[in-house]
Design a protein around this motif. Sequence first.
Motif, PDB file in Angstrom:
ATOM      1  N   ASP A 133      21.416 110.630  45.413  1.00 43.08           N
ATOM      2  CA  ASP A 133      20.498 111.285  46.345  1.00 43.08           C
ATOM      3  C   ASP A 133      19.892 112.508  45.687  1.00 43.08           C
ATOM      4  OD1 ASP A 133      20.751 109.544  48.494  1.00 43.08           O
ATOM      5  OD2 ASP A 133      22.623 110.464  49.115  1.00 43.08           O
ATOM      6  N   SER A 134      18.846 112.306  44.911  1.00 41.76           N
ATOM      7  CA  SER A 134      18.185 113.413  44.241  1.00 41.76           C
ATOM      8  C   SER A 134      17.402 114.247  45.250  1.00 41.76           C
ATOM      9  CB  SER A 134      17.274 112.892  43.129  1.00 41.76           C
ATOM     10  OG  SER A 134      16.283 112.042  43.649  1.00 41.76           O
ATOM     11  N   GLU A 135      17.161 115.494  44.884  1.00 39.81           N
ATOM     12  CA  GLU A 135      16.517 116.432  45.796  1.00 39.81           C
ATOM     13  C   GLU A 135      15.000 116.268  45.785  1.00 39.81           C
ATOM     14  OE1 GLU A 135      17.930 120.401  45.110  1.00 39.81           O
ATOM     15  OE2 GLU A 135      20.000 119.812  45.400  1.00 39.81           O
ATOM     16  N   PHE A 136      14.407 116.537  46.940  1.00 41.57           N
ATOM     17  CA  PHE A 136      12.954 116.550  47.057  1.00 41.57           C
ATOM     18  C   PHE A 136      12.565 117.609  48.080  1.00 41.57           C
ATOM     19  CE2 PHE A 136      14.304 113.529  50.272  1.00 41.57           C
ATOM     20  CZ  PHE A 136      13.485 113.803  51.356  1.00 41.57           C
ATOM     21  N   LEU A 137      11.268 117.924  48.105  1.00 45.93           N
ATOM     22  CA  LEU A 137      10.752 118.962  48.996  1.00 45.93           C
ATOM     23  C   LEU A 137      10.039 118.300  50.170  1.00 45.93           C
ATOM     24  CD1 LEU A 137      11.003 121.998  48.458  1.00 45.93           C
ATOM     25  CD2 LEU A 137       8.634 121.990  47.736  1.00 45.93           C
ATOM     26  N   TYR A 138      10.514 118.573  51.382  1.00 49.89           N
ATOM     27  CA  TYR A 138       9.861 117.982  52.545  1.00 49.89           C
ATOM     28  C   TYR A 138       8.955 118.971  53.276  1.00 49.89           C
ATOM     29  CZ  TYR A 138      13.173 119.947  56.043  1.00 49.89           C
ATOM     30  OH  TYR A 138      13.909 120.764  56.862  1.00 49.89           O
ATOM     31  N   ARG A 139       8.932 120.200  52.835  1.00 52.72           N
ATOM     32  CA  ARG A 139       7.999 121.194  53.367  1.00 52.72           C
ATOM     33  C   ARG A 139       7.678 122.149  52.225  1.00 52.72           C
ATOM     34  NH1 ARG A 139      10.539 122.742  57.769  1.00 52.72           N
ATOM     35  NH2 ARG A 139       9.211 121.715  59.272  1.00 52.72           N
ATOM     36  N   GLN A 140       6.390 122.325  51.961  1.00 49.80           N
ATOM     37  CA  GLN A 140       5.959 123.262  50.924  1.00 49.80           C
ATOM     38  C   GLN A 140       6.121 124.699  51.443  1.00 49.80           C
ATOM     39  OE1 GLN A 140       4.780 122.559  47.759  1.00 49.80           O
ATOM     40  NE2 GLN A 140       5.056 120.350  48.051  1.00 49.80           N
ATOM     41  N   PRO A 141       6.328 125.658  50.534  1.00 51.91           N
ATOM     42  CA  PRO A 141       6.446 127.053  50.990  1.00 51.91           C
ATOM     43  C   PRO A 141       5.141 127.550  51.612  1.00 51.91           C
ATOM     44  CG  PRO A 141       6.550 126.909  48.578  1.00 51.91           C
ATOM     45  CD  PRO A 141       6.499 125.518  49.098  1.00 51.91           C
ATOM     46  N   ARG A 142       5.268 128.293  52.698  1.00 50.62           N
ATOM     47  CA  ARG A 142       4.102 128.798  53.435  1.00 50.62           C
ATOM     48  C   ARG A 142       3.851 130.284  53.227  1.00 50.62           C
ATOM     49  NH1 ARG A 142       4.518 125.984  59.351  1.00 50.62           N
ATOM     50  NH2 ARG A 142       4.921 123.883  58.622  1.00 50.62           N
ATOM     51  N   ASP A 143       4.853 130.985  52.667  1.00 52.69           N
ATOM     52  CA  ASP A 143       4.702 132.421  52.426  1.00 52.69           C
ATOM     53  C   ASP A 143       5.683 132.832  51.339  1.00 52.69           C
ATOM     54  OD1 ASP A 143       7.257 132.763  53.678  1.00 52.69           O
ATOM     55  OD2 ASP A 143       6.305 132.983  55.631  1.00 52.69           O
ATOM     56  N   SER A 144       5.684 134.110  50.988  1.00 53.41           N
ATOM     57  CA  SER A 144       6.523 134.557  49.873  1.00 53.41           C
ATOM     58  C   SER A 144       8.011 134.440  50.175  1.00 53.41           C
ATOM     59  CB  SER A 144       6.160 135.981  49.460  1.00 53.41           C
ATOM     60  OG  SER A 144       6.345 136.869  50.537  1.00 53.41           O
ATOM     61  N   ASP A 145       8.420 134.578  51.422  1.00 58.99           N
ATOM     62  CA  ASP A 145       9.834 134.392  51.757  1.00 58.99           C
ATOM     63  C   ASP A 145      10.253 132.940  51.545  1.00 58.99           C
ATOM     64  OD1 ASP A 145      10.149 137.066  52.431  1.00 58.99           O
ATOM     65  OD2 ASP A 145       9.819 136.719  54.574  1.00 58.99           O
ATOM     66  N   ASP A 146       9.431 132.006  52.011  1.00 59.50           N
ATOM     67  CA  ASP A 146       9.704 130.587  51.758  1.00 59.50           C
ATOM     68  C   ASP A 146       9.768 130.310  50.260  1.00 59.50           C
ATOM     69  OD1 ASP A 146       9.641 129.970  54.465  1.00 59.50           O
ATOM     70  OD2 ASP A 146       7.764 128.832  54.368  1.00 59.50           O
ATOM     71  N   LEU A 147       8.807 130.860  49.532  1.00 61.95           N
ATOM     72  CA  LEU A 147       8.739 130.609  48.096  1.00 61.95           C
ATOM     73  C   LEU A 147       9.992 131.118  47.392  1.00 61.95           C
ATOM     74  CD1 LEU A 147       7.219 129.555  45.642  1.00 61.95           C
ATOM     75  CD2 LEU A 147       6.057 131.778  45.508  1.00 61.95           C
ATOM     76  N   THR A 148      10.449 132.303  47.757  1.00 61.76           N
ATOM     77  CA  THR A 148      11.669 132.843  47.153  1.00 61.76           C
ATOM     78  C   THR A 148      12.841 131.898  47.381  1.00 61.76           C
ATOM     79  OG1 THR A 148      10.926 135.125  47.409  1.00 61.76           O
ATOM     80  CG2 THR A 148      13.288 134.776  47.163  1.00 61.76           C
ATOM     81  N   ALA A 149      13.014 131.429  48.601  1.00 63.59           N
ATOM     82  CA  ALA A 149      14.119 130.525  48.924  1.00 63.59           C
ATOM     83  C   ALA A 149      13.988 129.205  48.165  1.00 63.59           C
ATOM     84  CB  ALA A 149      14.170 130.279  50.426  1.00 63.59           C
ATOM     85  N   VAL A 150      12.797 128.649  48.128  1.00 66.58           N
ATOM     86  CA  VAL A 150      12.567 127.376  47.446  1.00 66.58           C
ATOM     87  C   VAL A 150      12.815 127.517  45.942  1.00 66.58           C
ATOM     88  CG1 VAL A 150      10.732 125.755  46.767  1.00 66.58           C
ATOM     89  CG2 VAL A 150      11.042 126.365  49.174  1.00 66.58           C
ATOM     90  N   LEU A 151      12.328 128.582  45.351  1.00 71.99           N
ATOM     91  CA  LEU A 151      12.529 128.769  43.911  1.00 71.99           C
ATOM     92  C   LEU A 151      14.000 128.967  43.572  1.00 71.99           C
ATOM     93  CD1 LEU A 151       9.468 131.003  42.966  1.00 71.99           C
ATOM     94  CD2 LEU A 151       9.779 128.553  42.528  1.00 71.99           C
ATOM     95  N   ARG A 152      14.737 129.636  44.434  1.00 75.29           N
ATOM     96  CA  ARG A 152      16.181 129.787  44.196  1.00 75.29           C
ATOM     97  C   ARG A 152      16.872 128.418  44.216  1.00 75.29           C
ATOM     98  NH1 ARG A 152      18.388 134.985  44.438  1.00 75.29           N
ATOM     99  NH2 ARG A 152      16.888 136.555  45.076  1.00 75.29           N
ATOM    100  N   GLY A 153      16.491 127.569  45.170  1.00 73.41           N
ATOM    101  CA  GLY A 153      17.052 126.228  45.213  1.00 73.41           C
ATOM    102  C   GLY A 153      16.672 125.407  43.992  1.00 73.41           C
TER     103      GLY A 153
END
Length: 195
Positions: free
Chosen positions: A81-101
Amino acid sequence: MGPDASGDELYWDPIASVEAMFPFDENRLRPTPEHVFLGNWEDRNWRNVPGPFYGAMTDSCWVGRIYAPRHFLYGDDNDGDSEFLYRQPRDSDDLTAVLRGMQADPFSGWARDGDVHWTPALVREWWGNRNRLLEWIAEKQRHWIYGDEAEREAVSGLLDYRAYIDADLANDLRLYLYFLDNGNGPLPGVRLPDV
């Protein structure tokens, strides 16, 4: 996809902010974008939502949801079960969390060049095949609901993805289509393309 920092455009382009976000932790094995984004378009997981970021040959360690549970899921590719993104980041807080993952992926199987590869026709084709995705979500939910703790937690992501498809994703894709066609996000009141 929400407004940018100025509050004008309805689509926020996260790519311009990626370089400034690194490093999160210089002691990490993957401290720079060049170490994180080694994924290839040809290897992308078909479940990724269209946008600049996508998982391609990512790990199956299930760490993404620890950092960004409203963005990451796991899906049946390459004998795991490889990882994928089901929601793109919408702001800098989302982006920070996504990039950490993404930084936590030991395979460095993420990519940030989706804007180069997605075309309006491909976005519409992906959206047109959403029934395949909905069937996968339903099947995975039936399987994971009785699984271990991590699988049961991931069911909340499946339900969120399903709700996103049913409610806001079509509009977010329309904003992304506008961005692909024009190189910038639409302003309020602009007619958006059909998905």
